[in-house]
Design a protein around this motif. Structure first.
Motif, PDB file in Angstrom:
ATOM      1  N   HIS A  94       5.108  -6.907  10.529  1.00 29.83           N
ATOM      2  CA  HIS A  94       4.827  -8.197   9.917  1.00 29.83           C
ATOM      3  C   HIS A  94       6.105  -9.022  10.051  1.00 29.83           C
ATOM      4  CE1 HIS A  94       4.517 -10.410   5.770  1.00 29.83           C
ATOM      5  NE2 HIS A  94       4.043 -11.187   6.735  1.00 29.83           N
ATOM      6  N   MET A  95       6.054 -10.049  10.876  1.00 28.67           N
ATOM      7  CA  MET A  95       7.260 -10.809  11.190  1.00 28.67           C
ATOM      8  C   MET A  95       6.973 -12.300  11.120  1.00 28.67           C
ATOM      9  SD  MET A  95       9.555 -10.734  14.704  1.00 28.67           S
ATOM     10  CE  MET A  95       9.729  -8.958  14.580  1.00 28.67           C
ATOM     11  N   GLY A  96       7.791 -13.015  10.377  1.00 23.68           N
ATOM     12  CA  GLY A  96       7.668 -14.464  10.286  1.00 23.68           C
ATOM     13  C   GLY A  96       7.460 -14.929   8.858  1.00 23.68           C
ATOM     14  N   TRP A  97       6.994 -16.166   8.715  1.00 25.66           N
ATOM     15  CA  TRP A  97       6.836 -16.788   7.405  1.00 25.66           C
ATOM     16  C   TRP A  97       5.506 -16.403   6.774  1.00 25.66           C
ATOM     17  CZ3 TRP A  97      10.675 -19.645   5.164  1.00 25.66           C
ATOM     18  CH2 TRP A  97      11.746 -20.013   5.990  1.00 25.66           C
TER      19      TRP A  97
ATOM     20  N   ALA B 247      13.510  -7.073  -6.940  1.00 28.88           N
ATOM     21  CA  ALA B 247      13.573  -6.728  -5.521  1.00 28.88           C
ATOM     22  C   ALA B 247      12.446  -7.397  -4.766  1.00 28.88           C
ATOM     23  CB  ALA B 247      13.506  -5.205  -5.341  1.00 28.88           C
ATOM     24  N   MET B 248      12.742  -7.787  -3.525  1.00 26.88           N
ATOM     25  CA  MET B 248      11.768  -8.452  -2.664  1.00 26.88           C
ATOM     26  C   MET B 248      11.808  -7.854  -1.265  1.00 26.88           C
ATOM     27  SD  MET B 248      12.011 -12.517  -3.565  1.00 26.88           S
ATOM     28  CE  MET B 248      10.390 -12.881  -2.894  1.00 26.88           C
ATOM     29  N   GLN B 249      10.644  -7.840  -0.613  1.00 27.52           N
ATOM     30  CA  GLN B 249      10.555  -7.337   0.747  1.00 27.52           C
ATOM     31  C   GLN B 249      11.072  -8.355   1.762  1.00 27.52           C
ATOM     32  OE1 GLN B 249       9.416  -4.175   2.193  1.00 27.52           O
ATOM     33  NE2 GLN B 249      10.611  -5.303   3.709  1.00 27.52           N
ATOM     34  N   CYS B 250      11.058  -9.616   1.430  1.00 30.48           N
ATOM     35  CA  CYS B 250      11.432 -10.673   2.373  1.00 30.48           C
ATOM     36  C   CYS B 250      12.953 -10.800   2.482  1.00 30.48           C
ATOM     37  CB  CYS B 250      10.825 -11.989   1.922  1.00 30.48           C
ATOM     38  SG  CYS B 250      11.454 -12.515   0.330  1.00 30.48           S
ATOM     39  N   HIS B 251      13.376 -11.779   3.275  1.00 32.03           N
ATOM     40  CA  HIS B 251      14.793 -12.099   3.443  1.00 32.03           C
ATOM     41  C   HIS B 251      15.057 -13.465   2.811  1.00 32.03           C
ATOM     42  CE1 HIS B 251      15.973  -8.898   6.301  1.00 32.03           C
ATOM     43  NE2 HIS B 251      14.699  -8.960   6.664  1.00 32.03           N
TER      44      HIS B 251
ATOM     45  N   PHE C 142      19.676  -7.108  -7.417  1.00 35.62           N
ATOM     46  CA  PHE C 142      18.700  -7.701  -6.502  1.00 35.62           C
ATOM     47  C   PHE C 142      18.624  -6.859  -5.232  1.00 35.62           C
ATOM     48  CE2 PHE C 142      17.213 -12.190  -4.993  1.00 35.62           C
ATOM     49  CZ  PHE C 142      16.135 -11.620  -4.317  1.00 35.62           C
ATOM     50  N   GLY C 143      17.479  -6.185  -5.023  1.00 29.00           N
ATOM     51  CA  GLY C 143      17.239  -5.438  -3.794  1.00 29.00           C
ATOM     52  C   GLY C 143      16.476  -6.289  -2.793  1.00 29.00           C
ATOM     53  N   MET C 144      16.911  -6.306  -1.530  1.00 26.04           N
ATOM     54  CA  MET C 144      16.301  -7.145  -0.501  1.00 26.04           C
ATOM     55  C   MET C 144      15.839  -6.308   0.685  1.00 26.04           C
ATOM     56  SD  MET C 144      19.035 -10.276  -0.257  1.00 26.04           S
ATOM     57  CE  MET C 144      19.515 -11.232  -1.694  1.00 26.04           C
ATOM     58  N   CYS C 145      14.617  -6.547   1.137  1.00 23.31           N
ATOM     59  CA  CYS C 145      14.055  -5.928   2.339  1.00 23.31           C
ATOM     60  C   CYS C 145      14.102  -4.398   2.206  1.00 23.31           C
ATOM     61  CB  CYS C 145      14.769  -6.428   3.588  1.00 23.31           C
ATOM     62  SG  CYS C 145      13.871  -6.056   5.122  1.00 23.31           S
ATOM     63  N   LEU C 146      14.805  -3.696   3.075  1.00 17.81           N
ATOM     64  CA  LEU C 146      14.929  -2.249   2.927  1.00 17.81           C
ATOM     65  C   LEU C 146      15.519  -1.891   1.566  1.00 17.81           C
ATOM     66  CD1 LEU C 146      14.633   0.558   4.274  1.00 17.81           C
ATOM     67  CD2 LEU C 146      16.940   0.229   5.212  1.00 17.81           C
ATOM     68  N   GLY C 147      16.353  -2.778   1.033  1.00 19.90           N
ATOM     69  CA  GLY C 147      16.923  -2.569  -0.298  1.00 19.90           C
ATOM     70  C   GLY C 147      15.884  -2.595  -1.400  1.00 19.90           C
TER      71      GLY C 147
ATOM     72  N   HIS D 159       9.103  -6.570   8.713  1.00 18.23           N
ATOM     73  CA  HIS D 159       8.981  -5.187   8.232  1.00 18.23           C
ATOM     74  C   HIS D 159       7.671  -4.575   8.709  1.00 18.23           C
ATOM     75  CE1 HIS D 159       6.236  -6.136   4.623  1.00 18.23           C
ATOM     76  NE2 HIS D 159       6.498  -7.302   5.163  1.00 18.23           N
ATOM     77  N   SER D 160       7.691  -3.248   8.815  1.00 17.92           N
ATOM     78  CA  SER D 160       6.497  -2.471   9.184  1.00 17.92           C
ATOM     79  C   SER D 160       5.976  -1.647   8.018  1.00 17.92           C
ATOM     80  CB  SER D 160       6.815  -1.543  10.351  1.00 17.92           C
ATOM     81  OG  SER D 160       7.198  -2.268  11.492  1.00 17.92           O
ATOM     82  N   TYR D 161       6.786  -1.505   6.968  1.00 22.51           N
ATOM     83  CA  TYR D 161       6.424  -0.704   5.799  1.00 22.51           C
ATOM     84  C   TYR D 161       6.407  -1.603   4.577  1.00 22.51           C
ATOM     85  CZ  TYR D 161       7.097   3.475   8.586  1.00 22.51           C
ATOM     86  OH  TYR D 161       6.980   4.449   9.553  1.00 22.51           O
ATOM     87  N   ARG D 162       5.553  -1.243   3.591  1.00 23.81           N
ATOM     88  CA  ARG D 162       5.489  -2.017   2.358  1.00 23.81           C
ATOM     89  C   ARG D 162       5.412  -1.081   1.169  1.00 23.81           C
ATOM     90  NH1 ARG D 162       0.751   0.478   3.859  1.00 23.81           N
ATOM     91  NH2 ARG D 162      -1.121  -0.468   3.039  1.00 23.81           N
ATOM     92  N   VAL D 163       5.859  -1.582   0.004  1.00 21.79           N
ATOM     93  CA  VAL D 163       5.945  -0.743  -1.186  1.00 21.79           C
ATOM     94  C   VAL D 163       4.602  -0.717  -1.913  1.00 21.79           C
ATOM     95  CG1 VAL D 163       8.411  -1.191  -1.447  1.00 21.79           C
ATOM     96  CG2 VAL D 163       6.777  -2.585  -2.720  1.00 21.79           C
TER      97      VAL D 163
END
Length: 212
Positions: A125-128, A186-190, A77-82, A153-157
């Motif tokens: 991009h910050m928040g829900w 993997a997800m960009q969120c937390h 499971f990769g999270m955010c920067l992961g 995050h400021s970057y997206r895949v």
């Protein structure tokens, strides 16, 4: 199971959330020990910060050489920067080569991104925001088709293969907020900061056999 510690991000909050959701008898270890990482039956790969610093840390510790095999052979499971580091290349820090486990690149949100009403969006991009399920996956079990998660995050895949996208989020345009390939998710969120939906997702991961 192991949470990979390479010094990037709020690792202890991830560890606490996983321990809260872990079934009886499952031990959650936060570690940079290569032997422990290599023997873990499942892995969580979190991260916050700059991609260049993250790749430098992974190489210094020797974790980068292990991840391709590990992510292909057990629940991962990769999270955010992961999530971002799993792709081929990022525009951050002037351009950085990444792990290349998922074909595609990472780009910054457009500086003049606007919402549906023409209002300029803030970067990062910050928040829900909503993660909208676009492909079925075992980790979505028990979650609504549109679930709320917390982002910073400021970057997206931008994955090269659309069939690896399992969740999308709207922020100016639509981006891949969740991707999957075999036992890798993997997800960009937390998830650890995402209340009930995030904890349900972690609970699903801790019981997932990696099949999809």
């Amino acid at each position: 199971m192991a949470v990979i510690d390479y010094g990037m991000g709020n690792l202890h909050s991830v560890e606490r959330a996983l321990r809260h959701e872990a079934p009886p008898g499952m031990h959650v270890l936060l570690t940079d020990d290569l032997s422990v990482i290599g023997e873990a039956d499942r892995l969580v790969f979190p991260g916050q910060g700059a991609a260049a610093d993250a790749m430098e840390a992974l190489r210094r510790l020797g974790i980068d050489r292990m991840l391709p095999e590990l992510a292909a052979t057990r629940p991962f499971f990769g999270m955010c920067l992961g999530q971002q580091i799993l792709l081929d290349w990022t525009a951050e820090n002037g351009g950085v080569d990444l792990l290349g486990l998922i074909p595609g690149r990472v780009e910054r949100f457009p500086e003049r991104a606007i919402d549906n009403e023409g209002r300029r969006l803030k970067i990062p991009h910050m928040g829900w925001n909503v993660v909208r399920r676009v492909r079925e996956h075992p980790l979505w079990q028990g979650l609504p088709r549109e679930a709320w998660f917390y982002f910073v995050h400021s970057y997206r895949v931008l994955p090269a293969q659309g069939d690896q996208i399992v969740g999308e989020t709207d922020y100016g345009d639509t981006f891949a907020s969740a991707i999957a390939d075999g036992p890798m998710f993997a997800m960009q969120c937390h998830p650890e900061k995402s209340s009930a939906d995030g904890l349900r997702l972690l609970n699903n991961f801790l019981r997932w056999d990696g099949g999809w």
